[in-house]
Write a protein that holds these residues in place. Structure first.
Motif, PDB file in Angstrom:
ATOM      1  N   LEU A 105       6.230  13.588 -91.324  1.00  0.00           N
ATOM      2  CA  LEU A 105       7.263  14.417 -90.631  1.00  0.00           C
ATOM      3  C   LEU A 105       8.593  14.226 -90.979  1.00  0.00           C
ATOM      4  CD1 LEU A 105       7.879  16.069 -88.256  1.00  0.00           C
ATOM      5  CD2 LEU A 105       7.707  14.041 -86.763  1.00  0.00           C
ATOM      6  N   LEU A 106       8.877  13.144 -91.203  1.00  0.00           N
ATOM      7  CA  LEU A 106      10.540  12.863 -91.532  1.00  0.00           C
ATOM      8  C   LEU A 106      10.804  13.481 -92.849  1.00  0.00           C
ATOM      9  CD1 LEU A 106      13.132  11.918 -90.946  1.00  0.00           C
ATOM     10  CD2 LEU A 106      12.775   9.673 -91.736  1.00  0.00           C
ATOM     11  N   ARG A 107       9.926  13.273 -93.800  1.00  0.00           N
ATOM     12  CA  ARG A 107      10.241  13.863 -95.389  1.00  0.00           C
ATOM     13  C   ARG A 107      10.330  15.487 -95.153  1.00  0.00           C
ATOM     14  NH1 ARG A 107       7.439  13.471-100.755  1.00  0.00           N
ATOM     15  NH2 ARG A 107       7.258  15.620-101.569  1.00  0.00           N
ATOM     16  N   GLU A 108       9.496  16.078 -94.339  1.00  0.00           N
ATOM     17  CA  GLU A 108       9.684  17.361 -94.270  1.00  0.00           C
ATOM     18  C   GLU A 108      10.984  17.999 -93.532  1.00  0.00           C
ATOM     19  OE1 GLU A 108       8.120  19.888 -95.848  1.00  0.00           O
ATOM     20  OE2 GLU A 108       6.839  17.867 -96.434  1.00  0.00           O
ATOM     21  N   LEU A 109      11.098  17.074 -92.678  1.00  0.00           N
ATOM     22  CA  LEU A 109      12.569  17.399 -91.790  1.00  0.00           C
ATOM     23  C   LEU A 109      13.867  17.166 -92.500  1.00  0.00           C
ATOM     24  CD1 LEU A 109      11.800  15.434 -88.374  1.00  0.00           C
ATOM     25  CD2 LEU A 109      12.120  18.015 -88.817  1.00  0.00           C
ATOM     26  N   ILE A 110      13.830  16.319 -93.775  1.00  0.00           N
ATOM     27  CA  ILE A 110      14.760  16.007 -94.705  1.00  0.00           C
ATOM     28  C   ILE A 110      15.017  17.396 -95.434  1.00  0.00           C
ATOM     29  CG2 ILE A 110      15.517  14.664 -96.319  1.00  0.00           C
ATOM     30  CD1 ILE A 110      14.660  12.123 -94.897  1.00  0.00           C
ATOM     31  N   LEU A 111      13.843  17.833 -96.070  1.00  0.00           N
ATOM     32  CA  LEU A 111      13.827  18.896 -96.891  1.00  0.00           C
ATOM     33  C   LEU A 111      14.316  20.184 -96.070  1.00  0.00           C
ATOM     34  CD1 LEU A 111      10.153  18.370 -98.707  1.00  0.00           C
ATOM     35  CD2 LEU A 111      12.789  17.788 -99.614  1.00  0.00           C
ATOM     36  N   ALA A 112      13.817  20.302 -94.731  1.00  0.00           N
ATOM     37  CA  ALA A 112      14.200  21.625 -93.833  1.00  0.00           C
ATOM     38  C   ALA A 112      15.915  21.438 -93.666  1.00  0.00           C
ATOM     39  CB  ALA A 112      13.515  21.504 -92.690  1.00  0.00           C
ATOM     40  N   SER A 113      16.387  20.263 -93.564  1.00  0.00           N
ATOM     41  CA  SER A 113      17.700  20.112 -93.170  1.00  0.00           C
ATOM     42  C   SER A 113      18.679  20.677 -94.090  1.00  0.00           C
ATOM     43  CB  SER A 113      18.291  18.589 -93.056  1.00  0.00           C
ATOM     44  OG  SER A 113      18.069  17.672 -94.077  1.00  0.00           O
ATOM     45  N   SER A 122      24.280  25.659 -79.465  1.00  0.00           N
ATOM     46  CA  SER A 122      23.588  24.379 -78.531  1.00  0.00           C
ATOM     47  C   SER A 122      22.249  24.903 -78.368  1.00  0.00           C
ATOM     48  CB  SER A 122      24.478  24.122 -77.652  1.00  0.00           C
ATOM     49  OG  SER A 122      23.948  23.160 -76.708  1.00  0.00           O
ATOM     50  N   GLY A 123      21.068  24.025 -78.315  1.00  0.00           N
ATOM     51  CA  GLY A 123      19.832  24.411 -77.903  1.00  0.00           C
ATOM     52  C   GLY A 123      18.988  25.006 -78.782  1.00  0.00           C
ATOM     53  N   SER A 124      19.735  25.409 -80.194  1.00  0.00           N
ATOM     54  CA  SER A 124      19.068  26.106 -81.046  1.00  0.00           C
ATOM     55  C   SER A 124      17.847  25.221 -81.979  1.00  0.00           C
ATOM     56  CB  SER A 124      19.935  26.988 -82.053  1.00  0.00           C
ATOM     57  OG  SER A 124      20.424  25.531 -82.710  1.00  0.00           O
ATOM     58  N   ARG A 125      17.208  26.130 -82.447  1.00  0.00           N
ATOM     59  CA  ARG A 125      16.164  25.249 -83.661  1.00  0.00           C
ATOM     60  C   ARG A 125      16.722  24.398 -84.428  1.00  0.00           C
ATOM     61  NH1 ARG A 125      14.761  25.632 -88.661  1.00  0.00           N
ATOM     62  NH2 ARG A 125      12.661  24.957 -89.445  1.00  0.00           N
ATOM     63  N   ASP A 126      17.982  25.082 -84.985  1.00  0.00           N
ATOM     64  CA  ASP A 126      18.553  23.952 -85.979  1.00  0.00           C
ATOM     65  C   ASP A 126      19.069  22.577 -85.318  1.00  0.00           C
ATOM     66  OD1 ASP A 126      18.326  26.077 -87.768  1.00  0.00           O
ATOM     67  OD2 ASP A 126      20.591  26.773 -87.735  1.00  0.00           O
ATOM     68  N   GLU A 127      19.707  22.703 -84.105  1.00  0.00           N
ATOM     69  CA  GLU A 127      20.159  21.460 -83.408  1.00  0.00           C
ATOM     70  C   GLU A 127      18.882  20.525 -83.010  1.00  0.00           C
ATOM     71  OE1 GLU A 127      22.878  20.507 -79.590  1.00  0.00           O
ATOM     72  OE2 GLU A 127      20.947  21.802 -79.143  1.00  0.00           O
ATOM     73  N   ARG A 128      17.662  21.045 -82.737  1.00  0.00           N
ATOM     74  CA  ARG A 128      16.791  20.235 -82.507  1.00  0.00           C
ATOM     75  C   ARG A 128      16.105  19.618 -83.818  1.00  0.00           C
ATOM     76  NH1 ARG A 128      15.451  25.005 -79.298  1.00  0.00           N
ATOM     77  NH2 ARG A 128      13.940  25.614 -80.612  1.00  0.00           N
ATOM     78  N   VAL A 129      16.289  20.354 -84.943  1.00  0.00           N
ATOM     79  CA  VAL A 129      15.803  19.621 -86.103  1.00  0.00           C
ATOM     80  C   VAL A 129      16.729  18.348 -86.320  1.00  0.00           C
ATOM     81  CG1 VAL A 129      15.821  19.864 -88.827  1.00  0.00           C
ATOM     82  CG2 VAL A 129      14.849  21.825 -87.085  1.00  0.00           C
ATOM     83  N   TYR A 130      18.116  18.553 -86.162  1.00  0.00           N
ATOM     84  CA  TYR A 130      18.870  17.594 -86.497  1.00  0.00           C
ATOM     85  C   TYR A 130      18.547  16.235 -85.416  1.00  0.00           C
ATOM     86  CZ  TYR A 130      21.785  20.171 -89.751  1.00  0.00           C
ATOM     87  OH  TYR A 130      22.772  20.693 -90.505  1.00  0.00           O
TER      88      TYR A 130
END
Length: 254
Positions: A105-113, A122-130
């Motif tokens: 999960l973290l690997r994919e989150l890092i790549l997505a970031s 605020s409250g967006s998907r981008d914020e939730r990823v971070y």
């Protein structure tokens, strides 16, 4: 001389960064004013700090708190995906250097970031990823790929000899003889200064040296014999016990 890198976290709690290294690359001593999670997708990264050596195998990561002086040495082709993190983003971020397991999960989150904009609502998907990245970092399991450095000059000299001659037997009796002290005294000082017994320190030094050599493409049997293991199977059993996979499979697709 140690240089300091400065990052701006005006719009987000972390800055992702992708960089590929060639075999033999290195970075001199430097530090960051923020925390750092360096994740290696392939190859092996050696990180030296004042407290010892940290070896990052493929698929793992190294956590460095803000202000930690360190240098890098690259073995094999390293695809590094790094997060530079505002030390105030979370109150309970890890406080010490450590090699960590990177979950899928973290690997994919890092790549997505890496594809996210610097500013977001605020409250967006981008914020939730971070925010999810920060949550995952708080629970990273630490791994035994740290080779602590003793403080006293005699023990540091002994450790240098072990690293340079990792294939020797290096019994506690041999080591004690080199320093002119009893086995009990050596083990007591070694445990106090490194947190490891001398035997465990030697075992870990051999594993880290093996990771470095395997990342260079050296055959498993050659690595096993040159590091003092009696057979391919004995080395593979040790490697599988620590890494959870055979050495040939581990580096097959790094």
């Amino acid at each position: 001389m140690t240089t300091t890198s400065t990052f701006s976290f005006t719009h987000r709690p972390l800055v992702p960064f992708a960089h590929d290294y060639a075999h033999g690359d290195s970075e001199p001593w430097h530090q960051h004013d923020c925390a750092q999670l360096l994740h290696s997708l392939s190859g092996v990264v050696r990180v030296d700090t004042a407290s010892g050596c940290w070896v990052v195998p493929p698929g793992r990561g190294v956590w460095l708190p803000a202000g930690t002086p360190h240098s890098l040495r690259i073995t094999g082709h390293v695809a590094a995906r790094t997060l530079f993190i505002d030390p105030l983003a979370r109150a309970d971020l890890p406080a010490t250097c450590q090699i960590v397991q990177i979950s899928p999960l973290l690997r994919e989150l890092i790549l997505a970031s890496l594809t996210l904009p610097e500013s977001y609502l605020s409250g967006s998907r981008d914020e939730r990823v971070y925010e999810l990245i920060l949550d995952e970092i708080r629970t990273l399991p630490a791994l035994p790929f740290h080779l602590p450095e003793p403080q006293s000059e005699p023990l540091r000299g002994l450790c240098d000899r072990v690293r340079q001659n990792a294939g020797e037997g290096w019994s506690i009796g041999q080591a004690a003889s080199v320093l002119g002290m009893s086995e009990r005294t050596l083990n007591r000082h070694f445990q106090h200064q490194t947190g490891l017994s001398f035997r465990e320190w030697v075992r870990r030094a051999r594993l880290l040296e093996a990771l470095d050599r395997l990342a260079q493409g050296q055959p498993v049997l050659r690595v096993a014999l040159e590091l003092g293991y009696g057979s391919h199977s004995a080395f593979t059993a040790m490697f599988r016990r620590v890494m959870g996979i055979s050495p040939s499979d581990y580096f097959k697709n790094d």
